[in-house]
Design an enzyme around this catalytic site. Structure first.
Site, PDB file in Angstrom:
ATOM      1  N   SER A 521       0.761  -1.242   0.042  1.00 12.41           N
ATOM      2  CA  SER A 521       0.032  -0.109  -0.051  1.00 12.41           C
ATOM      3  C   SER A 521       0.816   1.324  -0.089  1.00 12.41           C
ATOM      4  CB  SER A 521      -0.938  -0.195   1.159  1.00 12.41           C
ATOM      5  OG  SER A 521      -2.096   0.954   1.134  1.00 12.41           O
ATOM      6  N   ASP A 532      10.382   5.441 -10.154  1.00 12.23           N
ATOM      7  CA  ASP A 532       9.939   6.054 -11.567  1.00 12.23           C
ATOM      8  C   ASP A 532      10.910   7.278 -11.666  1.00 12.23           C
ATOM      9  OD1 ASP A 532       8.076   4.267 -11.942  1.00 12.23           O
ATOM     10  OD2 ASP A 532       6.470   5.750 -11.387  1.00 12.23           O
ATOM     11  N   LYS A 547      -0.729  -3.994  -3.189  1.00 12.19           N
ATOM     12  CA  LYS A 547      -1.844  -3.537  -2.837  1.00 12.19           C
ATOM     13  C   LYS A 547      -1.940  -2.219  -3.258  1.00 12.19           C
ATOM     14  CE  LYS A 547      -4.853  -2.084   0.938  1.00 12.19           C
ATOM     15  NZ  LYS A 547      -4.769  -0.667   0.742  1.00 12.19           N
TER      16      LYS A 547
END
Length: 733
Positions: A521, A532, A547
């Site tokens: 999460s 990224d 998740k």
């Protein structure tokens, strides 16, 4: 429309079900999405029906079952109906999937509820399940009509079956077991069907008890499926006595279940039919959730556990009221609780643990008196303790500085162990500028690292299951200049980007994020965004949990009682959004893929989100616009993979680990355990090795020991970090 029935037969129930179904499915209720996504205020406009059914029938069934078992549930029918109504409305109107509560949800919910009670199919028999199948297509209408009686009815039957099984257990254990017979016991409920009748389930228990006796005959560490503490300090107890005590204690504990807990089990079965992360919190569970998120509570600062039906002190927390008073010790038994200097002393010697905890907790600065039998003594002592605010430091960010290499090659690494993304929501609601948060604590640790001239930082998320989404965003912002951190999609496919707008950077040097399959999460938002941006090197298990959804916590008390201080009716935790990385990829089901994978046993103890029932599928959205760095170029990652792979291949510890992992995976394919003594003993050592590895991981992840365990695994993480620092230096040159 209000329908009242004094008694409903199956045929009448079916007629009412069909009529209600037509009414439910033809009524277009006002959608609440804008409200849910802003301040989560509830309205009831547009609801054209209020039907109450089966109440007298429920009472009759409940009393009959309770009289037979000696077990009673206090049914708060009016309150429970209100709760069920708002849970149902919240699911249909606010869940990310925007799907109705229908027959498919009913079937799923029944399956989940029965699995919650009897996952290994040792209690119910097939006739019970056949009877419950009536609910497979009716739970939806019953819920929307505020009828939660099926949960109580099925739980009462469960209690009856526990009584039946405990009787069987005592009778079986009074006889002899033949360990020379070549037979096996099934290890997974998924591989079993429900026993056809009482004789069949009794034989199933015969095999289970035979297995447990084999375990107890070899070791004191029994294979305790019911999660009950071991027998305690009496080492003279025989294996038979230990097993009888175990299941009698389990029976007692189940009979202490109250109506709030049953409602939580039942409504969570329904919410989990939408996705595995939507659930209902009972009032006590909501309070525990607040404590976990805020990392503090008001009480005496002691951990209690139920040991053979006794409330035993497990640990005294430093700087809490009990610690400051200096009398209460680990191992002491609490038998009474009194409020203030002269409040009545309540006998809690046979009370449920949660009820005892609630009596002990209270406002900071108030006095509580405890009647205690100190460990190893028989006389009762009375201790007076002033409650304080307890900080749960075990679950807060912690740090340590480690050195790698020697001489000129020595590198200092700052390690941050981050167990969760926490935020004291109560303090935030009070507008407290010093509200405790992950970002504030980590920023303080980074300042200390800079003072100590560390060369790199490792953020250890191996036991971080998530937490506050805003904290994941703000923490990521400490390591990048500015830009989008996460993209969030709501139930109507609207996309909102949450960004870091603060150009300052708390740490601009080499950064490593250590993940595991248990990282989930908010952890994945943090790790995914930094990957990224090419800002951090991601290492650890092959991927995180996966998740990729966001839940909101909607307290039900304010929805029912429009007052300043409403009753605590629990809360609906509901999946309302799906999050995406700046690149547009979701972490849902896939997780964050590590740049450098290091073998670990932990990866094989969890299959991740994709293995959960009714997990929301993976998808992607368009990428955001953001500026990437060159901290983790393809060339750097390839070189780090090569060096780490070489070290792991040459390591005796990792070689042994890989063999054990391969062996463990083979054993996991087994669906049975042999009960012939010689065959069982041959398999036992391998099973013990698995258990020891699980215990090692538990100790490593419980937050009560060192910041990190510097074992061969973490030495490899440090070696990768040192390589990364050197590679980064060469690139800069």
């Amino acid at each position: 429309m209000l329908v009242r029935k004094t008694f409903i037969t199956n045929s009448q129930r079916e007629i009412l079900r069909v009529r209600t179904s037509l009414m439910v499915k033809s009524t277009h209720r006002q959608k609440l999405i804008p409200s849910l996504l802003t301040n989560f205020k509830w309205v009831t406009d547009g609801c054209k029906f209020l039907t109450i059914i089966g109440l007298v029938c429920l009472t009759t069934t409940t009393l009959s079952a309770q009289e037979q078992s000696g077990f009673k549930i206090r049914v708060k029918s009016g309150q429970d109906r209100q709760i069920s109504y708002y849970v149902g409305r919240g699911l249909e109107d606010g869940h990310l999937l925007q799907r109705p509560i229908d027959d498919e949800i009913s079937e799923r919910a029944l399956r989940i509820f029965l699995k919650r009670l009897d996952s290994r199919k040792y209690y119910f028999i097939q006739s019970d399940i056949d009877e419950f199948q009536e609910y497979a297509t009716t739970l939806d209408e019953l819920l929307l009509n505020r009828d939660v009686s099926p949960g109580t009815i099925m739980f009462l039957r469960y209690i009856e079956r526990i009584d039946d099984r405990v009787k069987d257990i005592k009778e079986l254990l009074s006889g002899e077991f033949d360990f020379s017979v070549d037979e096996e016991v099934v290890t997974s409920g998924e591989e079993e069907t429900y026993a056809a009748d009482s004789a069949a389930v009794r034989d199933r228990w015969r095999k289970r008890l035979k297995h447990e006796l084999l375990v107890l005959q070899q070791t004191d560490d029994a294979d305790n499926d019911e999660g009950e503490p071991e027998a305690g300090d009496d080492e003279k107890e025989s294996p038979t006595e230990i097993l009888i005590k175990r299941y009698v204690n389990f029976q007692r504990r189940m009979k202490q279940t109250d109506s709030d807990e049953v409602l939580e089990y039942y409504l969570t079965a329904i919410t989990s039919s939408f996705d595995p992360h939507s659930n209902y919190f009972s009032p006590s569970s909501l309070e525990d959730f607040r404590i976990r998120m805020g990392l503090n509570y008001q009480g005496i600062g002691a951990e209690l556990s139920d040991v053979d039906g006794k409330a035993i002190i497990q640990r005294i927390m430093s700087n809490g009221g009990a610690d400051k008073a200096g009398e209460l010790k680990a191992g002491d038994r609490i038998i009474g609780v009194g409020q203030g200097k002269d409040g009545d002393m309540v006998d809690v010697s046979n009370s449920k643990l949660q009820d005892i905890i609630e009596l002990i907790r209270g406002p900071e600065g108030t006095l509580v008196r405890l009647n205690v039998i100190p460990k190893g003594e028989t006389d009762v002592q009375t201790y007076s303790i002033t409650r304080t605010r307890i900080e749960l430091a075990d679950n807060a960010a912690k740090s340590v500085i480690m050195e790698v290499g020697e001489g000129d090659e020595k590198i200092k690494v700052g390690v941050i162990n981050l167990p969760s993304f926490y935020l004291d929501m109560s303090a935030v609601r009070r507008n407290d500028p010093n509200a405790r948060s992950t970002t504030r604590d980590v920023q303080r640790l980074l300042v200390d690292f800079k003072k100590n001239d560390v060369d790199a930082v490792i953020v250890d998320l191996r036991r971080n299951g998530g937490g506050s989404l805003p904290e994941a965003v703000s923490l990521t912002g400490l390591f990048i200049k500015q830009g989008p951190i996460v993209q969030v999609k709501d139930p109507v496919n609207g996309i909102v980007r949450q960004s870091d707008r603060n150009p300052s950077i708390a740490w601009n040097g080499p950064l490593v994020v250590l993940n595991s399959r248990f990282s989930a999460s908010a952890s994945e938002i943090f790790a995914g965004a930094l990957q990224d941006y090419r800002r951090a090197l991601i290492v650890g298990d092959s991927s995180t949990h996966g998740k990729g959804t966001v839940q909101s916590l909607q307290e039900l008390g304010p929805a029912v009682f429009k007052t300043n201080n409403p009753l605590n009716l629990g809360a609906l935790k509901i999946t309302i959004q799906q999050f995406y990385r700046p690149s547009g990829a979701s972490t849902q089901n896939r997780g964050v893929i590590s740049d450098v994978v290091v073998p670990s046993f932990a990866e094989h103890f969890s299959e991740g989100e994709a293995a959960l029932d009714y997990a929301i599928p993976f998808d992607e959205i368009p990428a955001s616009t953001f500026s990437m760095r060159d901290d983790t170029s393809v060339q750097i990652i390839a070189e780090l993979q090569k060096r780490s792979g070489k070290r792991v291949a040459e390591s005796e510890e990792f070689s042994l680990l890989n063999k054990r992992i391969a062996s463990y995976k083979e054993r996991q394919k087994r669906k049975t355990i042999p009960l012939q003594k010689e065959k069982f003993n041959a398999l036992r050592k391998q099973i013990d090795d698995d258990r020891k590895e699980q215990q090692r991981l538990f100790i490593q992840n419980d937050g009560k020991g060192d910041v990190v365990t510097r074992d061969y695994y973490f030495e490899e993480i440090l070696a990768i970090t040192a390589d990364y620092v050197r590679q980064s230096s060469e690139t800069d040159e």
